[in-house]
Design an enzyme around this catalytic site. Structure first.
Site: not given
Ligand code: ADP
Ligand code: NA
Length: 330
Positions: A114, A197, A200
């Site tokens: 990051k 992946k 959000k």
């Molecule tokens: P994002 O990338 O959407 O901001 P976060 O990093 O805030 O997600 O992760 C929040 C939760 O959602 C974590 O427990 C993470 O493992 C799960 N998570 C996020 N994206 C995925 C994905 N594409 N597939 C499965 N689990 C995910």
């Molecule tokens: Na995130």
């Protein structure tokens, strides 16, 4: 018998969660809350490690809470609260900062990635200390199990090291937690870029299925999902990542095996397959969306519920903090 203590959280970094958050986190949490003493946090202190608009942050925090509840997290069976409502998080994080090596924190791969992207001047000390705050989150609750994705394993390792270091220097204070790594089969990929992946914080939202999108928007995104020219609804992660991703989502959302889906769509085109998937997703998310809108329609009631849950969280966290501070000479 006392239940095993569990802690997890998500950042309120958007107004809607995406289907990866639902499948990878919320569905697991919903199951785990029945068998564990679970604390689920909306980690707004973590969210401000990148700049947030204050009004938007407050809105996203409420919306995230509503989505936890609408997806099945029961705020009377588990403790569902907002991180900034419990002062002990920031207090313990400061103490743990003083036990964390500069080199040790510099080796966190998420920080390296990051900060490299942002450049040194845009990277805050808050982003650097993010894993230490996460350690405080976990340790405050004497957590035994932390269900996380593979990308968080290193942060849980740091948490374990900090807990052990504190305990050996000041006396037994913290439970040493274990990461429970969520299996890779629950990983969801971007519909437009099925080897990266779904997130959000993805730059383009064209391949992201939001929990709160209108059903017709979701259906359109699914119909436009990247597949391949070969045809055939077959699970092959290597050669057909787009179809494999859609099959994973379909299988989880419909609670059906991949095999039964392959059988149903044998000899049929991707159009039929995507239409079936869109129906399943919009049905589940349509129900959740309706419940979220109801909850957000009464923000005072939602705030009351979050305040009560924060009191429950603080009652546990404050005991741990008092013990730690006492041993440190405060
Ligand atoms: P994002 O990338 O959407 O901001 P976060 O990093 O805030 O997600 O992760 C929040 C939760 O959602 C974590 O427990 C993470 O493992 C799960 N998570 C996020 N994206 C995925 C994905 N594409 N597939 C499965 N689990 C995910
Ligand atoms: Na995130």
């Amino acid at each position: 018998m006392t239940k095993t203590r569990l802690y997890s959280g998500m950042q309120p970094s958007a107004d809607s969660l995406q289907i990866g958050n639902y499948i990878g986190a919320l569905l697991n949490w919903k199951k785990l809350q029945q068998t564990h003493d679970a604390f689920f946090s909306i980690v707004d202190l973590h969210a401000i490690t990148v700049a947030q608009d204050p009004a938007k942050l407050r809105e996203n925090t409420r919306a995230t809470a509503a989505q936890y509840i609408a997806a099945g997290i029961d705020p009377s069976a588990s403790t569902l609260y907002v991180q900034s409502h419990v002062a002990a998080h920031a207090q313990l994080a400061w103490a743990l900062n003083t036990l964390t090596g500069f080199g040790e924190a510099s080796r966190m791969t998420q920080f390296k990635d990051k900060s490299l992207k942002q450049g040194a001047d845009a990277t805050t000390v808050g982003l650097f200390a993010y894993p230490v705050l996460m350690a405080a989150d976990i340790l405050l609750f004497q957590t035994e199990i932390v269900p996380v994705g593979e990308d968080q394993r290193q942060h849980v390792e740091l948490t374990r090291d900090l807990a052990a270091r504190f305990n050996s220097r000041f006396g037994d204070t913290f439970t040493i937690p274990e990461a429970s790594i969520i299996r890779d089969t629950a990983k969801i990929y971007d519909l437009q870029n099925p080897t990266s992946k779904m997130s959000k914080s993805a730059e383009s939202h064209a391949g992201v299925i939001w929990m709160l999108d209108e059903p017709k928007v979701t259906a359109k995104k699914i119909m436009r999902a990247v597949t391949d020219a070969e045809g055939g609804v077959v699970f092959d992660r290597e050669n057909k990542p787009g179809v494999a991703n859609l099959l994973t989502i379909y299988s989880v959302m419909a609670e059906r095996s991949i095999q039964s889906l392959e059988d149903e769509y044998a000899g049929k085109g991707y159009g039929d397959f995507k239409k079936g998937l869109a129906e399943v997703v919009t049905e589940t998310f349509g129900t959740i969306r309706g419940r979220v809108l109801e909850l957000l329609d009464d923000p005072a009631e939602l705030d009351r519920l979050l305040a009560a849950n924060a009191d429950r969280a603080a009652a546990v966290a404050d005991v741990t903090l008092a013990g730690a501070f006492d041993r440190m000479g405060f």
